[in-house]
Structures are given as structure tokens and as C-alpha cells.
Design a protein around this motif. Structure first.
Motif, PDB file in Angstrom:
ATOM      1  N   ASP A   1       5.187 -13.768  -2.250  1.00 15.70           N
ATOM      2  CA  ASP A   1       4.953 -15.810  -1.757  1.00 15.70           C
ATOM      3  C   ASP A   1       3.940 -15.104  -0.981  1.00 15.70           C
ATOM      4  O   ASP A   1       3.432 -15.853  -0.657  1.00 15.70           O
ATOM      5  N   LEU A   2       3.726 -13.699  -0.027  1.00 12.78           N
ATOM      6  CA  LEU A   2       2.896 -13.665   0.650  1.00 12.78           C
ATOM      7  C   LEU A   2       0.836 -13.613  -0.133  1.00 12.78           C
ATOM      8  O   LEU A   2       0.060 -12.877   1.048  1.00 12.78           O
ATOM      9  N   GLY A   3       0.552 -13.590  -1.034  1.00  9.74           N
ATOM     10  CA  GLY A   3      -0.042 -12.701  -1.861  1.00  9.74           C
ATOM     11  C   GLY A   3      -1.073 -11.310  -2.247  1.00  9.74           C
ATOM     12  O   GLY A   3      -1.749 -10.940  -2.915  1.00  9.74           O
ATOM     13  N   TYR A   4       0.468 -10.588  -1.644  1.00  9.04           N
ATOM     14  CA  TYR A   4       0.627  -9.198  -1.997  1.00  9.04           C
ATOM     15  C   TYR A   4       1.729  -8.940  -2.920  1.00  9.04           C
ATOM     16  O   TYR A   4       2.641  -8.842  -2.961  1.00  9.04           O
ATOM     17  N   PRO A   5       1.363  -7.571  -3.616  1.00  9.52           N
ATOM     18  CA  PRO A   5       2.208  -6.872  -4.142  1.00  9.52           C
ATOM     19  C   PRO A   5       4.029  -7.074  -3.653  1.00  9.52           C
ATOM     20  O   PRO A   5       3.940  -6.591  -2.089  1.00  9.52           O
ATOM     21  N   GLN A   6       4.752  -7.241  -3.149  1.00  5.18           N
ATOM     22  CA  GLN A   6       6.241  -6.945  -2.682  1.00  5.18           C
ATOM     23  C   GLN A   6       6.977  -5.532  -2.350  1.00  5.18           C
ATOM     24  O   GLN A   6       7.011  -5.243  -1.371  1.00  5.18           O
ATOM     25  N   ALA A   7       5.714  -4.401  -2.925  1.00  6.36           N
ATOM     26  CA  ALA A   7       6.464  -3.220  -1.880  1.00  6.36           C
ATOM     27  C   ALA A   7       4.816  -2.143  -2.856  1.00  6.36           C
ATOM     28  O   ALA A   7       4.900  -2.467  -3.370  1.00  6.36           O
ATOM     29  N   VAL A   8       4.538  -1.480  -1.930  1.00  2.23           N
ATOM     30  CA  VAL A   8       3.756  -0.671  -2.055  1.00  2.23           C
ATOM     31  C   VAL A   8       3.814   0.594  -1.440  1.00  2.23           C
ATOM     32  O   VAL A   8       4.450   0.391  -0.236  1.00  2.23           O
ATOM     33  N   VAL A   9       3.249   1.431  -1.915  1.00  2.83           N
ATOM     34  CA  VAL A   9       3.308   3.064  -1.240  1.00  2.83           C
ATOM     35  C   VAL A   9       2.091   3.911  -0.655  1.00  2.83           C
ATOM     36  O   VAL A   9       0.883   3.098  -0.888  1.00  2.83           O
ATOM     37  N   VAL A  10       1.989   3.976   0.182  1.00  7.29           N
ATOM     38  CA  VAL A  10       0.486   5.067   1.432  1.00  7.29           C
ATOM     39  C   VAL A  10       0.596   5.512   1.630  1.00  7.29           C
ATOM     40  O   VAL A  10       1.965   6.255   2.605  1.00  7.29           O
ATOM     41  N   HIS A  11      -0.229   6.493   2.198  1.00  5.71           N
ATOM     42  CA  HIS A  11      -0.094   7.136   3.881  1.00  5.71           C
ATOM     43  C   HIS A  11      -0.095   6.581   4.785  1.00  5.71           C
ATOM     44  O   HIS A  11      -1.533   5.961   4.990  1.00  5.71           O
ATOM     45  N   GLU A  12       0.824   7.227   5.370  1.00  2.79           N
ATOM     46  CA  GLU A  12       0.994   6.608   7.104  1.00  2.79           C
ATOM     47  C   GLU A  12      -0.688   6.984   7.455  1.00  2.79           C
ATOM     48  O   GLU A  12      -0.888   6.111   8.727  1.00  2.79           O
ATOM     49  N   GLY A  13      -1.337   8.770   6.953  1.00  2.00           N
ATOM     50  CA  GLY A  13      -2.421   8.763   7.919  1.00  2.00           C
ATOM     51  C   GLY A  13      -3.532   7.290   7.764  1.00  2.00           C
ATOM     52  O   GLY A  13      -4.278   7.299   8.900  1.00  2.00           O
ATOM     53  N   ALA A  14      -3.417   7.138   6.892  1.00  2.00           N
ATOM     54  CA  ALA A  14      -4.644   5.184   6.675  1.00  2.00           C
ATOM     55  C   ALA A  14      -4.503   4.471   7.351  1.00  2.00           C
ATOM     56  O   ALA A  14      -5.116   4.643   7.665  1.00  2.00           O
ATOM     57  N   ILE A  15      -3.172   4.275   7.333  1.00  2.00           N
ATOM     58  CA  ILE A  15      -2.717   3.254   7.978  1.00  2.00           C
ATOM     59  C   ILE A  15      -2.608   2.907   9.870  1.00  2.00           C
ATOM     60  O   ILE A  15      -4.162   2.023  10.539  1.00  2.00           O
ATOM     61  N   VAL A  16      -2.743   4.950   9.807  1.00  9.44           N
ATOM     62  CA  VAL A  16      -2.833   4.409  11.722  1.00  9.44           C
ATOM     63  C   VAL A  16      -4.440   4.666  11.772  1.00  9.44           C
ATOM     64  O   VAL A  16      -5.156   4.458  12.758  1.00  9.44           O
ATOM     65  N   GLU A  17      -4.779   4.983  11.137  1.00 12.47           N
ATOM     66  CA  GLU A  17      -7.153   5.330  10.986  1.00 12.47           C
ATOM     67  C   GLU A  17      -7.444   3.536  11.128  1.00 12.47           C
ATOM     68  O   GLU A  17      -8.566   3.495  11.987  1.00 12.47           O
ATOM     69  N   ALA A  18      -6.934   2.853  10.626  1.00 10.23           N
ATOM     70  CA  ALA A  18      -8.033   2.027  10.247  1.00 10.23           C
ATOM     71  C   ALA A  18      -7.062   0.724  11.006  1.00 10.23           C
ATOM     72  O   ALA A  18      -7.998   0.168  11.621  1.00 10.23           O
ATOM     73  N   LEU A  19      -5.696   1.000  11.763  1.00 13.67           N
ATOM     74  CA  LEU A  19      -5.717   0.121  13.006  1.00 13.67           C
ATOM     75  C   LEU A  19      -6.050   1.246  13.988  1.00 13.67           C
ATOM     76  O   LEU A  19      -6.411  -0.147  15.358  1.00 13.67           O
ATOM     77  N   LEU A  20      -5.593   2.219  14.372  1.00 13.03           N
ATOM     78  CA  LEU A  20      -6.572   2.705  15.211  1.00 13.03           C
ATOM     79  C   LEU A  20      -8.077   1.982  15.150  1.00 13.03           C
ATOM     80  O   LEU A  20      -8.445   1.630  16.533  1.00 13.03           O
ATOM     81  N   ALA A  21      -9.000   2.389  14.219  1.00 16.21           N
ATOM     82  CA  ALA A  21     -10.457   1.472  14.425  1.00 16.21           C
ATOM     83  C   ALA A  21     -10.019  -0.478  14.944  1.00 16.21           C
ATOM     84  O   ALA A  21     -11.170   0.041  15.603  1.00 16.21           O
ATOM     85  N   ALA A  22      -9.250  -0.463  14.356  1.00 22.02           N
ATOM     86  CA  ALA A  22      -8.930  -1.479  15.154  1.00 22.02           C
ATOM     87  C   ALA A  22      -8.861  -2.325  16.418  1.00 22.02           C
ATOM     88  O   ALA A  22      -9.646  -2.713  16.635  1.00 22.02           O
ATOM     89  N   ALA A  23      -7.927  -1.045  16.808  1.00 22.57           N
ATOM     90  CA  ALA A  23      -7.813  -1.639  17.970  1.00 22.57           C
ATOM     91  C   ALA A  23      -8.892  -1.077  18.941  1.00 22.57           C
ATOM     92  O   ALA A  23      -9.688  -1.794  19.824  1.00 22.57           O
ATOM     93  N   ARG A  24      -9.722  -0.225  18.484  1.00 20.76           N
ATOM     94  CA  ARG A  24     -11.242   0.269  19.464  1.00 20.76           C
ATOM     95  C   ARG A  24     -12.022  -1.018  19.615  1.00 20.76           C
ATOM     96  O   ARG A  24     -12.835  -0.786  20.120  1.00 20.76           O
TER      97      ARG A  24
END
Length: 154
Positions: free
Chosen positions: A95-118
Motif C-alpha cells: 500500500d506504500l508504493g514499494y514492493p512488500q519486501a526487498v533484499v539489499v546489502h546493508e552497506g548500501a543503506i549505510v552509505e546512502a544514510l551517511l551521505a544524507a546525514a552529512r
């Protein structure tokens, strides 16, 4: 202006810090490691996580690294002790417009969040410092921090 302290610069800490800063709070993130861990601990996410990261402005960076499979594809099978399938979960958009589940590497998440935080105004990152203690009174909370070598950090 209120100031928030977040202990830990993993996906949860960075997400909380970004969301608080976007609400106008000054935020300092304390991380005891000198560098963020980019190893794999998270392997799957649901659409609610993706929607939260959309609020942080990092959904496109993360989307480049996730795989949700084709709509209708079997994502997971549950087997009986004899190896017979008794439940199949199929991929579909939530209902939120995304697949209900995805697989992803945590490193990619951390890199994106770190860049956003900076690039988030009012958010400070402090690496190589550990929260050694906290005291709260009617005026607020005092946080004691210590550098990785054990010295008192400013």
C-alpha cells in the motif's frame, strides 16, 4: 532550540538523526567506531522501511541496490519437516508504493544514510567517541563521552 543526541551511527541511528534534524532539532550522533561498519547484518527490508527512507531523501540511492523480484514471483517458501511446501509468499507492491519486501546489502543503506546525514543541516557526526554515561535533571541531559583511546572527549 532543543538538541538531541543519538548513540550509534548504524541504519537506525542515522535514520532517527536525519528525521529529527529535518524537524528542526540540532542533532549529534556519537559513534564509537572511527568508521561506519559496512558489513552485512541487514539482508531484507519491508515497504515501511523504504517509505521511512523516502522521508530521509535516500530512496533513490537505496533503490539502486535492492532486488524485490518480479510481481507475483515467489519470495519465500515454508516447508514441512518432510520438505513439502505448505506456504508460498509472493511478491506484490504494498500500500506504500514499494514492493512488500526487498533484499539489499546493508552497506548500501549505510552509505546512502551517511551521505544524507552529512548534507543535513543541524546534524553533526562524531566518530571515534563513546557515550560513557548520562545524567538527567530538570534542565536536561548531560552526556559524558570518551575518545576511543579512553581519554575524555570534548
Amino acid at each position: 532550540m532543543k538538541h538531541a543526541c543519538v548513540v550509534g551511527a548504524g541504519p537506525v541511528g542515522l535514520t532517527v538523526a536525519i528525521l529529527l534534524a529535518r524537524q528542526g532539532m540540532r542533532v549529534t550522533v556519537f559513534e564509537r567506531q572511527r568508521e561506519i561498519q559496512r558489513g552485512v547484518r541487514t539482508v531484507a527490508l519491508d515497504d515501511e522501511c523504504l517509505r521511512i527512507w523516502q522521508s530521509c531523501g535516500v530512496e533513490r540511492e537505496i533503490a539502486a541496490h535492492w532486488d524485490g523480484g518480479a510481481p507475483g514471483a515467489v519470495m519465500c517458501r515454508y516447508l514441512t519437516p518432510r520438505g513439502r511446501t505448505f506456504l508460498r509468499l509472493r511478491q506484490c507492491d504494498g500500500d506504500l508504493g514499494y514492493p512488500q519486501a526487498v533484499v539489499v546489502h546493508e552497506g548500501a543503506i549505510v552509505e546512502a544514510l551517511l551521505a544524507a546525514a552529512r548534507r543535513t543541516e543541524g546534524l553533526a557526526l562524531r566518530f571515534g567517541v563513546e557515550v560513557a554515561g548520562m545524567r538527567q535533571d530538570a534542565r536536561g541531559v548531560e552526556v559524558d563521552i570518551r575518545a576511543a583511546d579512553g581519554s575524555v572527549a570534548a
